[in-house]
Motif scaffolding. Structure first.
Motif, PDB file in Angstrom:
ATOM      1  N   PRO A  75      -2.639  16.081 -12.009  1.00  0.00           N
ATOM      2  CA  PRO A  75      -1.740  15.269 -12.833  1.00  0.00           C
ATOM      3  C   PRO A  75      -0.886  14.263 -12.046  1.00  0.00           C
ATOM      4  CG  PRO A  75      -0.720  17.390 -12.376  1.00  0.00           C
ATOM      5  CD  PRO A  75      -2.042  17.391 -11.668  1.00  0.00           C
ATOM      6  N   HIS A  76      -0.879  14.370 -10.717  1.00  0.00           N
ATOM      7  CA  HIS A  76       0.133  13.631  -9.949  1.00  0.00           C
ATOM      8  C   HIS A  76       0.149  12.134 -10.251  1.00  0.00           C
ATOM      9  CE1 HIS A  76       3.046  12.906  -6.863  1.00  0.00           C
ATOM     10  NE2 HIS A  76       2.210  12.213  -6.112  1.00  0.00           N
ATOM     11  N   HIS A  77      -0.986  11.471 -10.100  1.00  0.00           N
ATOM     12  CA  HIS A  77      -0.986  10.020 -10.291  1.00  0.00           C
ATOM     13  C   HIS A  77      -0.866   9.633 -11.768  1.00  0.00           C
ATOM     14  CE1 HIS A  77      -2.789   9.258  -6.042  1.00  0.00           C
ATOM     15  NE2 HIS A  77      -1.501   9.507  -6.033  1.00  0.00           N
ATOM     16  N   GLU A  78      -1.440  10.455 -12.618  1.00  0.00           N
ATOM     17  CA  GLU A  78      -1.293  10.211 -14.068  1.00  0.00           C
ATOM     18  C   GLU A  78       0.190  10.230 -14.438  1.00  0.00           C
ATOM     19  OE1 GLU A  78      -3.071   8.764 -16.676  1.00  0.00           O
ATOM     20  OE2 GLU A  78      -4.637  10.220 -16.225  1.00  0.00           O
ATOM     21  N   ASP A  79       0.911  11.194 -13.893  1.00  0.00           N
ATOM     22  CA  ASP A  79       2.338  11.322 -14.208  1.00  0.00           C
ATOM     23  C   ASP A  79       3.163  10.210 -13.554  1.00  0.00           C
ATOM     24  OD1 ASP A  79       1.559  13.473 -15.658  1.00  0.00           O
ATOM     25  OD2 ASP A  79       2.438  15.000 -14.346  1.00  0.00           O
ATOM     26  N   GLU A  80       2.758   9.822 -12.338  1.00  0.00           N
ATOM     27  CA  GLU A  80       3.441   8.688 -11.691  1.00  0.00           C
ATOM     28  C   GLU A  80       3.326   7.435 -12.562  1.00  0.00           C
ATOM     29  OE1 GLU A  80       2.666   7.517  -7.665  1.00  0.00           O
ATOM     30  OE2 GLU A  80       2.433   9.574  -6.993  1.00  0.00           O
ATOM     31  N   ILE A  81       2.121   7.203 -13.105  1.00  0.00           N
ATOM     32  CA  ILE A  81       1.896   6.020 -13.943  1.00  0.00           C
ATOM     33  C   ILE A  81       2.799   6.080 -15.180  1.00  0.00           C
ATOM     34  CG2 ILE A  81       0.216   4.851 -15.441  1.00  0.00           C
ATOM     35  CD1 ILE A  81      -1.965   5.764 -13.419  1.00  0.00           C
ATOM     36  N   LEU A  84       0.852  -1.195   0.000  1.00  0.00           N
ATOM     37  CA  LEU A  84       0.000   0.000   0.000  1.00  0.00           C
ATOM     38  C   LEU A  84       0.881   1.236   0.000  1.00  0.00           C
ATOM     39  CD1 LEU A  84      -2.785   1.468   0.548  1.00  0.00           C
ATOM     40  CD2 LEU A  84      -2.328   1.089   2.984  1.00  0.00           C
ATOM     41  N   TYR A  85       0.719   2.078  -1.018  1.00  0.00           N
ATOM     42  CA  TYR A  85       1.474   3.335  -1.068  1.00  0.00           C
ATOM     43  C   TYR A  85       0.489   4.491  -1.010  1.00  0.00           C
ATOM     44  CZ  TYR A  85       4.914   6.853  -2.420  1.00  0.00           C
ATOM     45  OH  TYR A  85       5.746   7.947  -2.431  1.00  0.00           O
ATOM     46  N   THR A  86       0.678   5.368  -0.030  1.00  0.00           N
ATOM     47  CA  THR A  86      -0.213   6.517   0.099  1.00  0.00           C
ATOM     48  C   THR A  86       0.623   7.796   0.023  1.00  0.00           C
ATOM     49  OG1 THR A  86      -0.056   6.455   2.525  1.00  0.00           O
ATOM     50  CG2 THR A  86      -1.871   5.243   1.516  1.00  0.00           C
ATOM     51  N   CYS A  87       0.180   8.742  -0.799  1.00  0.00           N
ATOM     52  CA  CYS A  87       0.925   9.993  -0.952  1.00  0.00           C
ATOM     53  C   CYS A  87       0.787  10.817   0.333  1.00  0.00           C
ATOM     54  CB  CYS A  87       0.410  10.785  -2.147  1.00  0.00           C
ATOM     55  SG  CYS A  87       0.762   9.959  -3.708  1.00  0.00           S
ATOM     56  N   GLY A  88       1.913  11.128   0.928  1.00  0.00           N
ATOM     57  CA  GLY A  88       1.911  11.818   2.217  1.00  0.00           C
ATOM     58  C   GLY A  88       1.952  13.328   2.077  1.00  0.00           C
ATOM     59  N   GLU A 105       9.263  11.848  -7.422  1.00  0.00           N
ATOM     60  CA  GLU A 105       9.596  11.413  -6.072  1.00  0.00           C
ATOM     61  C   GLU A 105       8.819  10.151  -5.694  1.00  0.00           C
ATOM     62  OE1 GLU A 105       8.942  14.728  -3.449  1.00  0.00           O
ATOM     63  OE2 GLU A 105      10.310  16.042  -4.564  1.00  0.00           O
ATOM     64  N   CYS A 106       7.499  10.179  -5.911  1.00  0.00           N
ATOM     65  CA  CYS A 106       6.669   9.050  -5.492  1.00  0.00           C
ATOM     66  C   CYS A 106       6.999   7.792  -6.289  1.00  0.00           C
ATOM     67  CB  CYS A 106       5.189   9.385  -5.629  1.00  0.00           C
ATOM     68  SG  CYS A 106       4.601  10.444  -4.293  1.00  0.00           S
ATOM     69  N   SER A 107       7.178   7.925  -7.600  1.00  0.00           N
ATOM     70  CA  SER A 107       7.504   6.755  -8.432  1.00  0.00           C
ATOM     71  C   SER A 107       8.784   6.095  -7.948  1.00  0.00           C
ATOM     72  CB  SER A 107       7.696   7.166  -9.892  1.00  0.00           C
ATOM     73  OG  SER A 107       6.461   7.454 -10.485  1.00  0.00           O
TER      74      SER A 107
HETATM   75 ZN   LIG Z   1       2.511  10.786  -4.673  1.00  0.00          ZN
END
Ligand SMILES: [Zn+2]
Length: 493
Positions: free
Chosen positions: A246-252, A26-30, A216-218
């Motif tokens: 855009p955050h999760h779209e860009d992470e993907i 489980l990854y949650t953006c902090g 960072e998240c990726s």
């Molecule tokens: Zn994130």
């Protein structure tokens, strides 16, 4: 029934099956640690905490990572204004976040990676994307992700990429000119003077600079996941609804271009916003927006958790004084029943076995249905009513009931910290009244906290805030006096 979760990627509620039986990553953006986290942020974090607790109650071994964004535009701006290094600037906000989440009974994540401690894997990721020709170096020295080379872009947010190109409106920022395509997003920002000044620049083969937020998240998720499980796909990735684009779209885009996997996470979950339109609290304390404001106002964590549980995580929730008061009353009722049960000797068999069976079934069915916490709460209140009736009729609780009750209330964390203390309003700050030693202690505690916050505001040159707090203290009869070696709040006679 098995657990079913809403997946933003497919826009449907699906049976949940992790990659490996029995365990869930489980990854949650902090939080971005440039300030105190808003209670809207905490609504998201608490929905994720309930998700995690329910996964664990369902028998999964959960590996939970929550990142701390300690380098981005906001943290750099804050450090500059405070004339501090980035490292020094973020420390109090990281400490505050941990304090706040402990106050709110959030479980400890297995890791709280700080972006600045994972620069090496970020550099590796960017290098790989450059080598694959999916990233390029712009005219300004920054590295960008070429959306045109990633056909899947926009799958999560379902935004038409052609619209993205024109939809940005008239404003074009300086770095727009450095990109090959206006839709492209930054992976690595070339170091500027301000970055160097606060220590937010690192050497990399493609130029000195700092990571973009999405990168960072990726990098952290992939690095920690690979170390733990040797995997490059997450089971669940969660965050607030504002992170879909855009955050999760860009992470993907970054992650899948790097790993070659069709997905970065099997399930994408997003919590809705918290609105504050109905609150009257601002009248009394200024804007009560942070978890520490609530704590200072004497709000028990269980009250806030119960309030959040009344509304499904995918629906907007309006935060009002009335809603908070009724959540507090609900939590008190549950606590009163719990202490009534605790005072009774246990028996082997009674009416409580039937109550336990109903509670267990209904609570589980509700939570398995995409975390329907309001239905789960209803099952707890129904058990409380039935239990109180049974106690009135002379029935005694059984071990089976005690265990179901403890497990279900534990998932939501809605029992007051100390039911006895809450009975007489003991946790509230009563600024208006005096004469009682305890209330006086609370007033002093409040004044000292506010005094410290004013000093913090002053030190970070936020004079509007420091003036606001001074006026607030004055309104309640406290005068702030600055000395050469500190500051004091003195009560006027
Ligand atoms: Zn994130």
């Amino acid at each position: 029934m098995t657990l079913r979760l809403y997946n933003t990627m497919t826009r449907s509620v699906e049976p949940f099956t992790p990659l490996d039986a029995g365990r869930v990553s489980l990854y949650t953006c902090g939080p971005t640690v440039y300030n105190y986290a808003h209670i809207g942020n905490f609504r998201t974090f608490l929905f994720e905490d309930v998700l995690r607790r329910w996964l664990e109650a369902s028998g999964y071994d959960v590996f939970h990572v929550m990142n701390l964004t300690d380098v981005d535009d906001k943290t750099i701006k804050g450090a500059l204004a405070a004339n501090a290094s980035l490292g020094d600037y973020v420390v109090p906000f990281i400490d505050a976040f941990h304090e706040d989440r402990k106050y709110l009974h959030m479980l400890d994540a297995d890791a709280y990676p700080r972006a600045t401690e994972f620069i090496a894997p970020m550099v590796v990721l960017v290098q790989d994307l450059l080598a694959k020709g999916i990233a390029y170096r712009g005219d300004d020295g920054s590295v960008y992700f070429a959306i045109g080379k990633f056909p899947d872009y926009g799958r999560l947010s379902r935004l038409d990429t052609r619209e993205l190109k024109t939809g940005a409106g008239g404003r074009v920022s300086a770095d727009e000119y450095a990109k090959e395509d206006a839709r492209d997003f930054v992976l690595w920002k070339a170091a500027r003077e301000a970055d160097e000044k606060v220590g937010a620049a690192w050497d990399a083969p493609f130029g000195r600079g700092r990571p973009g937020w999405h990168l960072e998240c990726s990098a952290m998720a992939l690095d920690l996941l690979a170390k733990r499980y040797g995997r490059d796909v997450l089971d669940i990735h969660a965050g607030g609804v504002d992170l879909v684009f855009p955050h999760h779209e860009d992470e993907i885009a970054q992650s899948c271009a790097h790993t070659g996997q069709p997905d970065f996470a099997r399930v994408w979950m997003h919590g809705e916003f918290l609105t504050m339109s109905g609150t009257k609290m601002s009248k009394r304390f200024g804007n009560i927006l942070t978890a520490r404001d609530l704590r200072m106002d004497g709000v028990d964590a269980a009250t806030l958790r119960l309030l959040f549980a009344t509304t499904h995580y995918r629906q907007k929730l309006d935060f009002t004084d009335e809603a908070l008061a009724s959540a507090r009353e609900g939590s008190r009722r549950l606590g009163e029943f719990a202490s009534r049960v605790a005072r009774q000797p246990g028996v082997e068999q009674s009416e409580f076995d039937r109550i336990a069976l109903v509670l267990g079934d209904e609570f589980s069915a509700a939570m398995d249905d995409d975390l329907n916490t309001s239905q789960a709460l209803a099952a707890l209140f129904e058990a409380t009513r039935a239990g109180n009736r049974a106690l009135d009729a002379g029935e005694k609780p059984t071990a089976a009931f005690q265990s179901v009750w403890a497990r279900m209330t534990g998932v939501l964390q809605v029992l007051p910290a100390d039911p006895q203390a809450l009975d007489d309003d003991g946790f509230r700050f009563v600024l208006e009244s005096d004469g009682y030693p305890r209330e006086r202690r609370l007033q002093e505690f409040w004044a000292v906290e506010m005094k410290n916050r004013r000093l913090e505001a002053k030190q970070s040159r936020n004079f509007a805030e420091s003036d606001r707090i001074r006026a607030l203290l004055a309104e309640h009869g406290w005068e702030v006096r600055d000395h050469r070696d500190g500051t004091a709040a003195v009560q006027r006679k």
